[in-house]
Design a protein around this motif. Structure first.
Motif, PDB file in Angstrom:
ATOM      1  N   ASP A  53       0.791  -1.228   0.000  1.00 44.91           N
ATOM      2  CA  ASP A  53       0.000   0.000   0.000  1.00 44.91           C
ATOM      3  C   ASP A  53       0.826   1.282   0.000  1.00 44.91           C
ATOM      4  N   ILE A  54       2.159   1.172   0.060  1.00 38.56           N
ATOM      5  CA  ILE A  54       2.987   2.380   0.129  1.00 38.56           C
ATOM      6  C   ILE A  54       4.044   2.374  -0.962  1.00 38.56           C
ATOM      7  N   THR A  55       4.516   3.558  -1.292  1.00 39.44           N
ATOM      8  CA  THR A  55       5.600   3.692  -2.266  1.00 39.44           C
ATOM      9  C   THR A  55       6.936   3.623  -1.535  1.00 39.44           C
ATOM     10  N   TYR A  56       8.009   3.499  -2.291  1.00 38.53           N
ATOM     11  CA  TYR A  56       9.336   3.502  -1.670  1.00 38.53           C
ATOM     12  C   TYR A  56       9.586   4.842  -0.984  1.00 38.53           C
ATOM     13  N   GLU A  57       9.136   5.924  -1.599  1.00 39.12           N
ATOM     14  CA  GLU A  57       9.310   7.245  -1.005  1.00 39.12           C
ATOM     15  C   GLU A  57       8.604   7.334   0.353  1.00 39.12           C
ATOM     16  N   GLU A  58       7.425   6.749   0.456  1.00 39.90           N
ATOM     17  CA  GLU A  58       6.713   6.724   1.737  1.00 39.90           C
ATOM     18  C   GLU A  58       7.443   5.862   2.758  1.00 39.90           C
ATOM     19  N   LEU A  59       8.010   4.757   2.312  1.00 35.81           N
ATOM     20  CA  LEU A  59       8.776   3.872   3.188  1.00 35.81           C
ATOM     21  C   LEU A  59       9.972   4.605   3.796  1.00 35.81           C
ATOM     22  N   MET A  60      10.538   5.556   3.071  1.00 42.65           N
ATOM     23  CA  MET A  60      11.707   6.298   3.545  1.00 42.65           C
ATOM     24  C   MET A  60      11.401   7.196   4.742  1.00 42.65           C
ATOM     25  N   HIS A  61      10.129   7.385   5.054  1.00 40.69           N
ATOM     26  CA  HIS A  61       9.763   8.195   6.222  1.00 40.69           C
ATOM     27  C   HIS A  61       9.914   7.416   7.527  1.00 40.69           C
ATOM     28  N   TYR A  62      10.127   6.103   7.431  1.00 34.67           N
ATOM     29  CA  TYR A  62      10.241   5.261   8.621  1.00 34.67           C
ATOM     30  C   TYR A  62      11.701   4.925   8.897  1.00 34.67           C
ATOM     31  N   ASP A  63      11.997   4.552  10.126  1.00 35.23           N
ATOM     32  CA  ASP A  63      13.355   4.209  10.554  1.00 35.23           C
ATOM     33  C   ASP A  63      13.466   2.685  10.652  1.00 35.23           C
ATOM     34  N   ALA A  64      14.376   2.115   9.881  1.00 32.30           N
ATOM     35  CA  ALA A  64      14.538   0.661   9.865  1.00 32.30           C
ATOM     36  C   ALA A  64      15.664   0.189  10.775  1.00 32.30           C
ATOM     37  N   GLY A  65      16.305   1.094  11.500  1.00 31.01           N
ATOM     38  CA  GLY A  65      17.434   0.694  12.320  1.00 31.01           C
ATOM     39  C   GLY A  65      17.269   0.885  13.807  1.00 31.01           C
ATOM     40  N   ILE A  66      16.509   1.872  14.204  1.00 35.58           N
ATOM     41  CA  ILE A  66      16.460   2.253  15.616  1.00 35.58           C
ATOM     42  C   ILE A  66      15.980   1.123  16.527  1.00 35.58           C
ATOM     43  N   ALA A  67      15.168   0.225  16.019  1.00 38.54           N
ATOM     44  CA  ALA A  67      14.690  -0.890  16.850  1.00 38.54           C
ATOM     45  C   ALA A  67      15.844  -1.811  17.251  1.00 38.54           C
ATOM     46  N   LYS A  68      16.918  -1.806  16.477  1.00 35.67           N
ATOM     47  CA  LYS A  68      18.100  -2.636  16.786  1.00 35.67           C
ATOM     48  C   LYS A  68      19.009  -1.954  17.791  1.00 35.67           C
ATOM     49  N   GLY A  69      18.881  -0.638  17.923  1.00 32.03           N
ATOM     50  CA  GLY A  69      19.701   0.092  18.882  1.00 32.03           C
ATOM     51  C   GLY A  69      19.985   1.492  18.393  1.00 32.03           C
ATOM     52  N   PRO A  70      20.356   2.386  19.306  1.00 30.11           N
ATOM     53  CA  PRO A  70      20.600   3.789  18.949  1.00 30.11           C
ATOM     54  C   PRO A  70      21.658   3.980  17.867  1.00 30.11           C
ATOM     55  N   ALA A  71      22.642   3.106  17.822  1.00 30.75           N
ATOM     56  CA  ALA A  71      23.711   3.234  16.816  1.00 30.75           C
ATOM     57  C   ALA A  71      23.177   3.081  15.396  1.00 30.75           C
ATOM     58  N   PHE A  72      22.017   2.453  15.254  1.00 31.08           N
ATOM     59  CA  PHE A  72      21.450   2.211  13.929  1.00 31.08           C
ATOM     60  C   PHE A  72      20.322   3.181  13.579  1.00 31.08           C
ATOM     61  N   ALA A  73      20.070   4.145  14.439  1.00 36.08           N
ATOM     62  CA  ALA A  73      19.005   5.126  14.199  1.00 36.08           C
ATOM     63  C   ALA A  73      19.228   5.828  12.868  1.00 36.08           C
ATOM     64  N   GLY A  74      18.152   6.005  12.137  1.00 36.90           N
ATOM     65  CA  GLY A  74      18.232   6.690  10.849  1.00 36.90           C
ATOM     66  C   GLY A  74      18.462   5.772   9.665  1.00 36.90           C
ATOM     67  N   THR A  75      18.675   4.487   9.919  1.00 42.83           N
ATOM     68  CA  THR A  75      18.888   3.533   8.824  1.00 42.83           C
ATOM     69  C   THR A  75      17.602   3.383   8.024  1.00 42.83           C
ATOM     70  N   LYS A  76      17.736   3.422   6.717  1.00 43.64           N
ATOM     71  CA  LYS A  76      16.582   3.273   5.820  1.00 43.64           C
ATOM     72  C   LYS A  76      16.634   1.906   5.150  1.00 43.64           C
ATOM     73  N   VAL A  77      15.506   1.443   4.664  1.00 41.07           N
ATOM     74  CA  VAL A  77      15.435   0.183   3.925  1.00 41.07           C
ATOM     75  C   VAL A  77      16.084   0.413   2.563  1.00 41.07           C
ATOM     76  N   PRO A  78      17.114  -0.367   2.216  1.00 39.95           N
ATOM     77  CA  PRO A  78      17.776  -0.150   0.927  1.00 39.95           C
ATOM     78  C   PRO A  78      16.956  -0.707  -0.236  1.00 39.95           C
ATOM     79  N   ARG A  79      17.137  -0.079  -1.396  1.00 39.25           N
ATOM     80  CA  ARG A  79      16.586  -0.647  -2.636  1.00 39.25           C
ATOM     81  C   ARG A  79      17.459  -1.834  -3.016  1.00 39.25           C
ATOM     82  N   LEU A  80      16.953  -2.693  -3.883  1.00 32.26           N
ATOM     83  CA  LEU A  80      17.696  -3.875  -4.298  1.00 32.26           C
ATOM     84  C   LEU A  80      19.034  -3.493  -4.903  1.00 32.26           C
ATOM     85  N   ASP A  81      19.082  -2.468  -5.759  1.00 35.00           N
ATOM     86  CA  ASP A  81      20.350  -2.090  -6.369  1.00 35.00           C
ATOM     87  C   ASP A  81      21.348  -1.581  -5.326  1.00 35.00           C
TER      88      ASP A  81
END
Length: 92
Positions: A26-54
């Motif tokens: 239901d979302i575009t990649y641009e919309e996905l970029m508004h979320y943080d994919a790293g912070i749940a693993k720890g503060p050192a990973f805060a700001g990590t985004k989901v990478p594109r396949l390339d």
């Protein structure tokens, strides 16, 4: 992403859980970029985004990293050509 939703692997930008299910379909990649994919693993990973396949393939290039792709697309033919193009650049 392995899940149908981003809720298990991503958080809101402030690190809080996403309150409602957010389905990848239901979302575009641009919309996905508004979320943080790293912070749940720890503060050192805060700001990590989901990478594109390339981006993922480029980061793994020249390493011994093994990448396993799992297509969960009902109409796989609609994206097969795009995936093949990305893979042809990175897989020799």
């Amino acid at each position: 992403m392995h899940d149908d939703t981003i809720n298990r692997t991503c958080r809101m930008p402030d690190g809080s859980p996403i309150p409602e299910p957010v389905y990848l379909r239901d979302i575009t990649y641009e919309e996905l970029m508004h979320y943080d994919a790293g912070i749940a693993k720890g503060p050192a990973f805060a700001g990590t985004k989901v990478p594109r396949l390339d981006e993922l393939l480029a980061a793994a290039e020249g390493t011994d990293t093994i990448i396993s792709l799992d297509k969960k697309i009902k109409d796989a033919d609609a994206v097969k050509e795009q995936i093949d193009q990305v893979l042809s650049v990175h897989i020799k």
